[in-house]
Design an enzyme around this catalytic site. Structure first.
Site, PDB file in Angstrom:
ATOM      1  N   ASP A 156       0.864  -1.177   0.000  1.00  0.00           N
ATOM      2  CA  ASP A 156       0.000   0.000   0.000  1.00  0.00           C
ATOM      3  C   ASP A 156       0.901   1.227   0.000  1.00  0.00           C
ATOM      4  OD1 ASP A 156      -2.846   0.711   0.015  1.00  0.00           O
ATOM      5  OD2 ASP A 156      -2.328   1.862   1.783  1.00  0.00           O
ATOM      6  N   GLY A 161      -0.806   8.517 -11.200  1.00  0.00           N
ATOM      7  CA  GLY A 161      -1.091   9.160  -9.906  1.00  0.00           C
ATOM      8  C   GLY A 161      -0.516  10.560  -9.808  1.00  0.00           C
ATOM      9  N   TYR A 162       0.226  10.799  -8.744  1.00  0.00           N
ATOM     10  CA  TYR A 162       0.762  12.134  -8.470  1.00  0.00           C
ATOM     11  C   TYR A 162       2.115  12.382  -9.162  1.00  0.00           C
ATOM     12  CZ  TYR A 162      -2.788  12.078  -4.777  1.00  0.00           C
ATOM     13  OH  TYR A 162      -3.979  12.012  -4.082  1.00  0.00           O
ATOM     14  N   LYS A 186      12.916   5.656 -12.186  1.00  0.00           N
ATOM     15  CA  LYS A 186      11.891   5.711 -11.133  1.00  0.00           C
ATOM     16  C   LYS A 186      11.926   4.432 -10.278  1.00  0.00           C
ATOM     17  CE  LYS A 186       7.092   6.079  -9.890  1.00  0.00           C
ATOM     18  NZ  LYS A 186       5.707   5.869 -10.200  1.00  0.00           N
ATOM     19  N   HIS A 242       9.943   4.808  -3.733  1.00  0.00           N
ATOM     20  CA  HIS A 242       9.377   4.164  -2.552  1.00  0.00           C
ATOM     21  C   HIS A 242       9.075   2.683  -2.784  1.00  0.00           C
ATOM     22  CE1 HIS A 242       6.799   6.301  -5.302  1.00  0.00           C
ATOM     23  NE2 HIS A 242       5.812   5.488  -5.049  1.00  0.00           N
TER      24      HIS A 242
HETATM   25  P1  IMP Z   1      -1.518   2.010  -4.190  1.00  0.00           P
HETATM   26  O1  IMP Z   1      -1.562   1.656  -2.750  1.00  0.00           O
HETATM   27  O2  IMP Z   1      -0.257   1.547  -4.866  1.00  0.00           O
HETATM   28  O3  IMP Z   1      -2.770   1.599  -4.918  1.00  0.00           O
HETATM   29  O4  IMP Z   1      -1.456   3.599  -4.264  1.00  0.00           O
HETATM   30  C1  IMP Z   1      -2.478   4.435  -3.741  1.00  0.00           C
HETATM   31  C2  IMP Z   1      -2.476   5.754  -4.480  1.00  0.00           C
HETATM   32  O5  IMP Z   1      -1.267   6.456  -4.233  1.00  0.00           O
HETATM   33  C3  IMP Z   1      -2.560   5.621  -5.993  1.00  0.00           C
HETATM   34  O6  IMP Z   1      -3.892   5.581  -6.419  1.00  0.00           O
HETATM   35  C4  IMP Z   1      -1.869   6.890  -6.471  1.00  0.00           C
HETATM   36  O7  IMP Z   1      -2.773   7.984  -6.408  1.00  0.00           O
HETATM   37  C5  IMP Z   1      -0.818   7.100  -5.413  1.00  0.00           C
HETATM   38  N1  IMP Z   1       0.470   6.502  -5.832  1.00  0.00           N
HETATM   39  C6  IMP Z   1       0.970   5.295  -5.443  1.00  0.00           C
HETATM   40  N2  IMP Z   1       2.168   5.073  -5.988  1.00  0.00           N
HETATM   41  C7  IMP Z   1       2.440   6.165  -6.743  1.00  0.00           C
HETATM   42  C8  IMP Z   1       3.547   6.509  -7.567  1.00  0.00           C
HETATM   43  O8  IMP Z   1       4.539   5.782  -7.719  1.00  0.00           O
HETATM   44  N3  IMP Z   1       3.465   7.707  -8.184  1.00  0.00           N
HETATM   45  C9  IMP Z   1       2.393   8.545  -8.046  1.00  0.00           C
HETATM   46  N4  IMP Z   1       1.346   8.257  -7.314  1.00  0.00           N
HETATM   47  C10 IMP Z   1       1.360   7.062  -6.654  1.00  0.00           C
END
Ligand code: IMP
Length: 192
Positions: free
Chosen positions: A69, A150-151, A172, A177
């Protein structure tokens, strides 16, 4: 060969992690184990959501499993959007709307420092472990770049001038992260 489930429906994440796994481990997706559940992400922390997903598969299918997550934590917003990153602007998980809301909330704030945090939770009979990857950086005022998701268009990682959306996916993955958390998971799996 050891089998481990990665609790995701996201084919891109699966592909990325598969290429990094040692040959002794067979990585299964939720589709591979015929799990079509939308696993609820109702915890109020990133750690809690990763655990919820890993537990769901472990207890339902009795298979070793890990889940991830991720959230974007912005200093001037007290760590928001954090665990709510995907749904910051609403339940439809719209990245454009999320970015617009974040930029609006950051207007007139002095600090634009931020970090992405990924937590991977691993569940199996012997171990219950957590791996965290953090990528520090800052939020710019206007979107730049077409890559990523995403961001990414508004996040510039430390020591770089480009946003994540402008950097290649190879760079990247190396500094992100998620990349860092995955590396920790893999070196642990190799050690046991
Ligand atoms: P998830 O837990 O990987 O589904 O991430 C949750 C949310 O965080 C995603 O829907 C994105 O909005 C944001 N997010 C996660 N990883 C990234 C990334 O590597 N770049 C930009 N946004 C991210």
């Amino acid at each position: 060969m050891r089998k481990i489930v990665f609790a995701t429906h996201n084919q891109n994440k699966l592909k990325e992690i598969r290429t990094m796994m040692p040959r002794s481990i067979k990585l299964l997706s939720l589709d591979d184990i015929l799990c079509h559940d939308e696993i609820p992400e109702t915890a109020d922390t990133i750690e809690g959501n990763a655990k919820l997903k890993a537990d769901h598969v472990y207890y339902k299918y009795n298979l070793p499993c890990f889940a991830d997550d991720t959230g974007l934590e912005v200093e001037a917003l007290g760590g928001e959007p954090g665990v709510r990153s995907a749904r910051y602007a609403g339940n439809d998980k719209n990245s454009e709307a999320n970015i617009d809301k974040l930029l609006f909330n950051l207007k007139h704030k002095e600090s634009r420092a931020a970090q992405f945090k990924t937590v991977i939770h691993l569940m199996d009979k012997k171990e219950n472990k957590r791996f965290t990857g953090i990528c520090k950086g800052h939020i710019i005022e206007n979107k730049r770049g077409d890559g990523g998701f995403g961001y990414d268009p508004i996040f510039v990682p430390e020591d770089y001038k480009e946003t994540f959306a402008e950097l290649s996916s190879a760079i990247k993955n190396k500094i992100s992260h998620r990349g860092l958390a995955v590396k920790k998971l893999i070196s642990y799996l190799k050690s046991i």
